[in-house]
Design an enzyme around this catalytic site. Structure first.
Site, short mmCIF file in Angstrom:
data_model
loop_
_atom_site.label_atom_id
_atom_site.label_comp_id
_atom_site.label_asym_id
_atom_site.label_seq_id
_atom_site.Cartn_x
_atom_site.Cartn_y
_atom_site.Cartn_z
N HIS A 183 0.84 -1.22 0.00
CA HIS A 183 0.00 0.00 0.00
C HIS A 183 0.87 1.26 0.00
O HIS A 183 0.43 2.32 0.49
CB HIS A 183 -0.96 0.04 1.20
N SER A 313 15.16 19.48 -16.49
CA SER A 313 14.28 20.63 -16.37
C SER A 313 14.84 21.81 -17.14
O SER A 313 16.06 21.99 -17.26
CB SER A 313 14.12 21.02 -14.89
N LYS A 319 18.45 19.18 -11.93
CA LYS A 319 17.40 18.18 -11.78
C LYS A 319 17.56 17.11 -12.86
O LYS A 319 17.72 17.42 -14.03
CB LYS A 319 16.02 18.82 -11.88
N GLU A 326 10.09 6.37 -17.61
CA GLU A 326 8.93 7.15 -18.08
C GLU A 326 8.60 6.83 -19.54
O GLU A 326 7.43 6.68 -19.91
CB GLU A 326 9.22 8.64 -17.92
#
Length: 399
Positions: A183, A313, A319, A326
């Site tokens: 969970h 970014s 970053k 992805e």
């Protein structure tokens, strides 16, 4: 008449065709009728169909239905196309007549045009190149053969590469304790090896399922002609052509036990799509686990560090994003969508013919290629270079 065009004829009458085009009137008419997507049939499909045309010509030649010269010329042209030559001669849109007749005639015309130009033999697209065949048996056969080849040559090897990468990282994580989660919440301790072994088991199951499905892709309805009865085809042609295809491809190609079934229904390709869908589910799970484990690096889990491949970014210097997981996740979404399309198309068989063959072939081939490339990318550009952050894992576990 414009000197850039020549006059061709079909059953509807005269038509202007570019003077340098190898194709004829039926291809030109299809191009005018189907200006829908700008997406041609995949190269792998055209190449598989060209192999079938070459094998059928050789078989028909050996049976005396074509002269030796005709059979050799057609087979040579077909194999040149199967090798990737003349790829610009196949412009017909995916969204066309549901049997794929326009693409079948496109290839028939191109082969006939090639033979006339190169071998100086008068070959007819229907009477010679398409002898003992119909779009209704050639298009399903080409779809099955193309998918069988991509599965064996690309997807299964890519899956093997990914399994090896995961297995190697699992061994590296042997005895390395971390927090197990259910969970998304802290649960019980486990090792990195135990966590990655679940990925490996998923990939092994996917491989087994795809291998089993692959056997059914190698049975072709070639020779069924219009409705599966084999009208106008020599019964011996199919057996001979399948032997030739087996020798050329390394697959175990054989005639379908029931040609009507393989033409009216596309259950084998729906099954293949289902296995691709299941693999997409597996890869999505792995990709999302990698993203969560890589999250941070300061305020997330940061249990692993994926290879830094590019700036993440346009506004935040330094970053770095998990770009490969992805990209793979987007592929998985595409494959799941393709499966929905193939499922709907697969149930569109009416009586003796499925009339959504082109879109089934297009989406099946796209799914196989996307998954193969995704498995390789995930192995090479994510998992192989993945580093474990033992300090972070131990600190979390200690809390």
């Amino acid at each position: 008449m414009n000197l850039k065009f020549r006059v061709e004829h079909d059953s509807f009458g005269e038509l202007l065709v570019p003077v340098d085009a190898l194709y004829g009137a039926q291809t030109q008419r299809a191009m005018q009728n189907f200006c829908i997507s700008g997406l041609p049939m995949p190269a792998e499909f055209i190449q598989a169909m060209a192999l079938i045309k070459a094998a059928a010509a050789e078989a028909n030649g050996s049976l005396g239905h074509l002269t030796e010269m005709q059979a050799k010329a057609i087979a040579d042209a077909g194999r040149a196309i199967a090798a990737g030559e003349y790829a610009d001669q196949f412009p017909v849109d995916v969204f066309q007549t549901g049997s794929g007749t326009s693409t079948n005639m496109n290839l028939n015309e191109v082969i006939a045009g090639l033979v006339k130009r190169l071998a100086k033999i008068d070959i007819h697209a229907n009477n010679h190149v398409n002898f003992g065949q119909s779009s209704n048996d050639v298009v399903p056969s080409s779809s099955l053969l193309a998918c069988a080849l991509i599965l064996q040559r690309l997807l299964l090897p890519a899956l093997k590469q990914l399994r090896r990468s995961v297995a190697k990282k699992a061994r590296a994580g042997r005895g390395m304790l971390k927090t197990g989660r259910t969970h998304l919440m802290d649960a019980m301790p486990m090792t990195v090896e135990q966590e990655l072994s679940a990925w490996l088991a998923q990939l092994e199951s996917a491989t087994t399922r795809l291998q089993d499905t692959g056997k059914r892709l190698q049975t072709l309805p070639l020779g069924g002609t219009a409705v599966g009865t084999g009208v106008n085809a020599d019964p011996k042609m199919t057996v001979l052509a399948c032997r030739i295809l087996s020798k050329q491809t390394g697959l175990r190609i054989s005639p379908a036990a029931n040609k009507s079934e393989s033409m009216a229904a596309q259950d084998h390709l729906v099954e293949l799509s289902g296995q691709c869908n299941a693999l997409a589910v597996t890869l999505m799970k792995i990709a999302n686990d990698l993203r969560w484990m890589n999250s941070g690096p300061l305020t997330g889990l940061a249990e692993i560090e994926l290879p830094a491949l590019q700036p993440g970014s346009s506004i935040m210097p330094g970053k770095v994003n998990p770009v490969i997981p992805e990209a793979v996740a987007m592929v998985c979404a595409q494959v799941m969508g393709n499966h929905n399309t193939i499922t709907i198309a697969g149930q569109s068989g009416s009586f003796q013919l499925n009339t959504m063959m082109p879109v089934i072939a297009y989406n099946s081939i796209q799914s196989l290629n996307l998954l193969a490339n995704s498995c390789s990318h995930l192995a090479e550009k994510a998992i192989d270079g993945m580093k474990f952050n033992k300090t972070r894992m131990h600190a979390a576990l200690a809390r």
